[in-house]
Design an enzyme around this catalytic site. Sequence first.
Site, short mmCIF file in Angstrom:
data_model
loop_
_atom_site.label_atom_id
_atom_site.label_comp_id
_atom_site.label_asym_id
_atom_site.label_seq_id
_atom_site.Cartn_x
_atom_site.Cartn_y
_atom_site.Cartn_z
N VAL A 1 1.02 -1.28 0.15
CA VAL A 1 -0.33 0.02 -0.21
C VAL A 1 0.78 1.33 -0.09
O VAL A 1 1.52 1.24 0.88
CB VAL A 1 -0.95 -0.30 1.31
CG1 VAL A 1 -1.80 1.86 1.47
CG2 VAL A 1 -1.62 -0.80 1.81
N CYS A 2 0.75 2.00 -1.03
CA CYS A 2 0.99 3.44 -0.49
C CYS A 2 2.86 3.07 -1.26
O CYS A 2 2.92 2.61 -1.99
CB CYS A 2 0.96 4.05 0.89
SG CYS A 2 1.55 6.14 0.43
N THR A 3 3.89 3.56 -0.58
CA THR A 3 4.81 3.75 -0.81
C THR A 3 5.13 2.41 -0.15
O THR A 3 6.81 1.82 -0.34
CB THR A 3 5.91 5.06 -0.07
OG1 THR A 3 5.91 5.03 1.54
CG2 THR A 3 5.36 6.13 -1.40
#
Length: 231
Positions: free
Chosen positions: A102-104
């Site tokens: 998720v995300c970075t």
Amino acid sequence: MAEQLSIAFLLFPNVTQLDLTGPAQVFAQLPGARIALVAKTRDPVPTDAGFALLPTATFAETPRVDIICVPGGFGINDAIDDAETLAWVQQVAAEARWVTSVCTGALLLGAAGLLVGYQATTHWTQHHYLAAFGAVPVQERVVIDRNRATGGGVTAGIDFALVLAARLAGDETAKMIELGLEYNPAPPFDTGSPDRAGPALVEACRARALRLAPDRGARTLAAAGRLGVLT
């Protein structure tokens, strides 16, 4: 009796807690799911929200899982340079049914060499780094390519988890989870995407990210360089 499904979320200092707590809330409702928060030790792990999360298992205690999920956060800069963290992610990913982020967190998967040739997404401010890890960047909130599943920035983790829940337990189960969580977003300002936020707000957000993680670019590209993917 439901088949056991082991799901591990990586913890590292300065993780963004919603990257993992959002998906964890979804996954916890899957039949047979067992959620683990995994870190180097069982010591509390500080998040970038100013409070800590308590790991439930260590790397040594978690040699394999069905699903690994790597969240993001400003602490990803140090995590992609940490040999022990990368080694554990590579170890469990080798046998996992699903390798996710998720995300970075996608940058850490990339640094571990797990996105080469795979379509992937990440937070919009960091999207341009994916190609450096040999990934195929896709501008979507959720991207699934074979057994890789990546979510965009922060709140996209809930979307990602619901999409994966449907793959694991069927659409009806995922729909029930979505309804039970009353997941019915109605953002009050409609600025949650750079396409709708306007140039001034987009630049302000980029500047804030650069201020909070000024060495993100150099360290990300250095990690990519170690893979030998960059040309």
